[in-house]
Design a protein around this motif. Structure first.
Motif, PDB file in Angstrom:
ATOM      1  N   ALA A 146      -3.194  17.285  -2.299  1.00 13.09           N
ATOM      2  CA  ALA A 146      -2.287  17.729  -1.242  1.00 13.09           C
ATOM      3  C   ALA A 146      -3.078  18.289  -0.052  1.00 13.09           C
ATOM      4  CB  ALA A 146      -1.346  18.793  -1.796  1.00 13.09           C
ATOM      5  N   GLU A 147      -4.204  18.942  -0.349  1.00 12.62           N
ATOM      6  CA  GLU A 147      -4.964  19.587   0.726  1.00 12.62           C
ATOM      7  C   GLU A 147      -5.498  18.553   1.729  1.00 12.62           C
ATOM      8  OE1 GLU A 147      -5.345  20.310  -2.582  1.00 12.62           O
ATOM      9  OE2 GLU A 147      -4.118  22.101  -2.277  1.00 12.62           O
ATOM     10  N   VAL A 148      -6.116  17.508   1.191  1.00 14.39           N
ATOM     11  CA  VAL A 148      -6.687  16.485   2.078  1.00 14.39           C
ATOM     12  C   VAL A 148      -5.574  15.837   2.899  1.00 14.39           C
ATOM     13  CG1 VAL A 148      -7.815  14.216   2.110  1.00 14.39           C
ATOM     14  CG2 VAL A 148      -8.656  15.997   0.580  1.00 14.39           C
ATOM     15  N   ILE A 149      -4.478  15.527   2.260  1.00 17.89           N
ATOM     16  CA  ILE A 149      -3.403  14.798   2.948  1.00 17.89           C
ATOM     17  C   ILE A 149      -2.710  15.705   3.970  1.00 17.89           C
ATOM     18  CG2 ILE A 149      -1.205  13.609   2.611  1.00 17.89           C
ATOM     19  CD1 ILE A 149      -2.359  12.734  -0.169  1.00 17.89           C
ATOM     20  N   ARG A 150      -2.512  16.954   3.599  1.00 17.06           N
ATOM     21  CA  ARG A 150      -1.843  17.886   4.524  1.00 17.06           C
ATOM     22  C   ARG A 150      -2.661  18.050   5.809  1.00 17.06           C
ATOM     23  NH1 ARG A 150       1.778  20.947   2.405  1.00 17.06           N
ATOM     24  NH2 ARG A 150       0.709  21.142   0.400  1.00 17.06           N
ATOM     25  N   GLU A 151      -3.965  18.106   5.637  1.00 15.51           N
ATOM     26  CA  GLU A 151      -4.829  18.282   6.801  1.00 15.51           C
ATOM     27  C   GLU A 151      -4.733  17.056   7.723  1.00 15.51           C
ATOM     28  OE1 GLU A 151      -8.463  18.435   9.087  1.00 15.51           O
ATOM     29  OE2 GLU A 151      -8.310  17.051   7.406  1.00 15.51           O
ATOM     30  N   ARG A 152      -4.651  15.878   7.128  1.00 17.62           N
ATOM     31  CA  ARG A 152      -4.527  14.660   7.946  1.00 17.62           C
ATOM     32  C   ARG A 152      -3.192  14.611   8.675  1.00 17.62           C
ATOM     33  NH1 ARG A 152      -6.828  10.117   3.890  1.00 17.62           N
ATOM     34  NH2 ARG A 152      -8.900  11.008   3.768  1.00 17.62           N
ATOM     35  N   MET A 153      -2.150  14.997   7.984  1.00 18.94           N
ATOM     36  CA  MET A 153      -0.833  14.972   8.629  1.00 18.94           C
ATOM     37  C   MET A 153      -0.789  15.944   9.807  1.00 18.94           C
ATOM     38  SD  MET A 153       1.992  14.700   5.643  1.00 18.94           S
ATOM     39  CE  MET A 153       3.448  14.393   6.627  1.00 18.94           C
ATOM     40  N   ALA A 154      -1.436  17.079   9.626  1.00 17.99           N
ATOM     41  CA  ALA A 154      -1.430  18.094  10.681  1.00 17.99           C
ATOM     42  C   ALA A 154      -2.147  17.567  11.927  1.00 17.99           C
ATOM     43  CB  ALA A 154      -2.101  19.365  10.180  1.00 17.99           C
ATOM     44  N   VAL A 192       0.877  -1.173   0.000  1.00 25.05           N
ATOM     45  CA  VAL A 192       0.000   0.000   0.000  1.00 25.05           C
ATOM     46  C   VAL A 192       0.914   1.222   0.000  1.00 25.05           C
ATOM     47  CG1 VAL A 192      -1.856   1.217   1.175  1.00 25.05           C
ATOM     48  CG2 VAL A 192      -1.759  -1.285   1.259  1.00 25.05           C
ATOM     49  N   MET A 193       0.877   1.978  -1.093  1.00 21.09           N
ATOM     50  CA  MET A 193       1.853   3.058  -1.315  1.00 21.09           C
ATOM     51  C   MET A 193       1.184   4.432  -1.361  1.00 21.09           C
ATOM     52  SD  MET A 193       2.629   2.992  -5.414  1.00 21.09           S
ATOM     53  CE  MET A 193       2.857   4.764  -5.471  1.00 21.09           C
ATOM     54  N   GLY A 194       2.026   5.457  -1.264  1.00 15.43           N
ATOM     55  CA  GLY A 194       1.536   6.829  -1.355  1.00 15.43           C
ATOM     56  C   GLY A 194       2.375   7.729  -0.463  1.00 15.43           C
ATOM     57  N   VAL A 195       2.117   9.015  -0.561  1.00 17.21           N
ATOM     58  CA  VAL A 195       2.904   9.958   0.234  1.00 17.21           C
ATOM     59  C   VAL A 195       2.560   9.832   1.711  1.00 17.21           C
ATOM     60  CG1 VAL A 195       3.157  11.607  -1.671  1.00 17.21           C
ATOM     61  CG2 VAL A 195       1.203  11.809  -0.102  1.00 17.21           C
ATOM     62  N   SER A 196       3.393  10.421   2.527  1.00 16.59           N
ATOM     63  CA  SER A 196       3.156  10.426   3.967  1.00 16.59           C
ATOM     64  C   SER A 196       1.787  11.017   4.262  1.00 16.59           C
ATOM     65  CB  SER A 196       4.248  11.268   4.637  1.00 16.59           C
ATOM     66  OG  SER A 196       4.090  11.222   6.029  1.00 16.59           O
ATOM     67  N   GLY A 197       1.022  10.360   5.133  1.00 12.02           N
ATOM     68  CA  GLY A 197      -0.295  10.849   5.513  1.00 12.02           C
ATOM     69  C   GLY A 197      -1.421  10.400   4.610  1.00 12.02           C
ATOM     70  N   LEU A 209       5.749  16.938   3.175  1.00 13.37           N
ATOM     71  CA  LEU A 209       4.776  16.467   2.180  1.00 13.37           C
ATOM     72  C   LEU A 209       5.091  17.021   0.789  1.00 13.37           C
ATOM     73  CD1 LEU A 209       2.235  14.914   1.462  1.00 13.37           C
ATOM     74  CD2 LEU A 209       0.883  16.908   2.163  1.00 13.37           C
ATOM     75  N   ASP A 210       5.492  18.280   0.714  1.00 15.72           N
ATOM     76  CA  ASP A 210       5.763  18.880  -0.601  1.00 15.72           C
ATOM     77  C   ASP A 210       6.861  18.120  -1.342  1.00 15.72           C
ATOM     78  OD1 ASP A 210       3.832  20.780  -0.332  1.00 15.72           O
ATOM     79  OD2 ASP A 210       5.176  22.294   0.517  1.00 15.72           O
ATOM     80  N   VAL A 223      14.599  17.102   6.819  1.00 17.07           N
ATOM     81  CA  VAL A 223      15.365  16.926   5.582  1.00 17.07           C
ATOM     82  C   VAL A 223      14.862  15.663   4.878  1.00 17.07           C
ATOM     83  CG1 VAL A 223      17.657  16.587   4.586  1.00 17.07           C
ATOM     84  CG2 VAL A 223      17.385  17.990   6.650  1.00 17.07           C
ATOM     85  N   PRO A 224      14.399  15.798   3.620  1.00 12.56           N
ATOM     86  CA  PRO A 224      13.890  14.609   2.925  1.00 12.56           C
ATOM     87  C   PRO A 224      14.997  13.575   2.683  1.00 12.56           C
ATOM     88  CG  PRO A 224      13.498  16.627   1.636  1.00 12.56           C
ATOM     89  CD  PRO A 224      14.329  17.009   2.815  1.00 12.56           C
TER      90      PRO A 224
END
Ligand SMILES: Nc1ncnc2c1ncn2[C@@H]1O[C@H](COP(=O)(O)OP(=O)(O)O)[C@@H](O)[C@H]1O
Ligand SMILES: O=C(O)[C@H](O)[C@@H](O)[C@H](O)[C@H](O)COP(=O)(O)O
Length: 191
Positions: free
Chosen positions: A123-131, A22-27, A143-144, A64-65
């Motif tokens: 990005a908006e949905v994921i950023r909100e979850r990470m926050a 199961v892949m994808g960006v953080s969050g 995330l960026d 740092v990425p």
């Protein structure tokens, strides 16, 4: 639970183990969905974050990425983990960012076959979850960089399943299990 049930094993009808990433960006919800697949289909779960070296974790924690050099040994360890479980006859589901085609290709070098599920979304949905997520080393600021290097499934790449992160977790889990044919009962009947 072990993967034997999820693989639909039965006397004289043993199916080869299955391996899902199961892949994808953080969050994006990888851990949540991979755990759900594990619970529903009986595949053995692993969290790729736990395979990172301390140096990698410290690096991300400081904002740092990671770069390719930091990721190759980590990806090889994950491929080895899947290959070892495969040799044991155990099916697996791994929560792993696997952001680039070349990273997925390293994972494909592990067991004989790997199915990828990409949790994709804005990005908006994921950023909100990470926050909102507490107690995780990964800062939302990374995330960026993750979105910048993300390579979706490419033409010529073995096809994968793309699911929309804005769906509720239960729907994502059942869609993955159904579309990959992982349901214990169905696998056993088909076996
Ligand atoms: N489909 C979803 N809908 C709403 N919230 C979700 C969903 N999937 C995960 N979450 C929540 O979003 C946050 C990030 O999920 P997580 O599974 O840790 O993502 P990842 O492993 O990709 O970093 C967690 O707080 C989780 O509870
Ligand atoms: O390759 C990477 O840059 C990391 O593996 C990264 O993709 C991963 O996302 C972090 O380890 C945070 O963990 P979560 O993805 O669970 O937030």
């Amino acid at each position: 639970m072990t993967g034997e049930q999820g693989a639909g094993a039965g006397p004289g009808r043993r199916q080869p183990p299955r391996h899902v990433v199961v892949m994808g960006v953080s969050g994006a919800g990888k851990t949540t969905v991979a755990r759900g697949i594990s619970d529903l289909a009986g595949l053995t779960f692993a969290e790729a974050d736990e395979f990172h070296s301390e140096a990698n974790v410290a690096r991300m924690r400081s904002g740092v990425p990671l770069d390719d050099a930091a990721r190759w040994p980590w990806l090889r360890a994950l491929a080895d983990w899947m290959a070892t479980r495969d040799a044991e006859g155990v099916s697996t589901v791994l929560a792993c960012s696997a952001l680039k085609r070349s990273y997925r290709d390293v994972l494909r070098q592990g067991p004989p076959s790997v199915d990828f599920v990409h949790l994709d979304g804005t990005a908006e949905v994921i950023r909100e979850r990470m926050a909102r997520r507490a107690g995780h080393y990964m800062p939302a600021s990374l995330l960026d960089s993750q979105l910048a290097i993300l390579e979706r499934f490419e033409p010529g790449e073995p096809s994968g399943l793309v699911l929309d992160v804005s769906l509720p977790p239960e729907q994502l889990v059942s869609a993955a299990v159904d579309r990959l044919g992982l349901r214990t009962g169905a696998a056993a009947v088909g076996g």
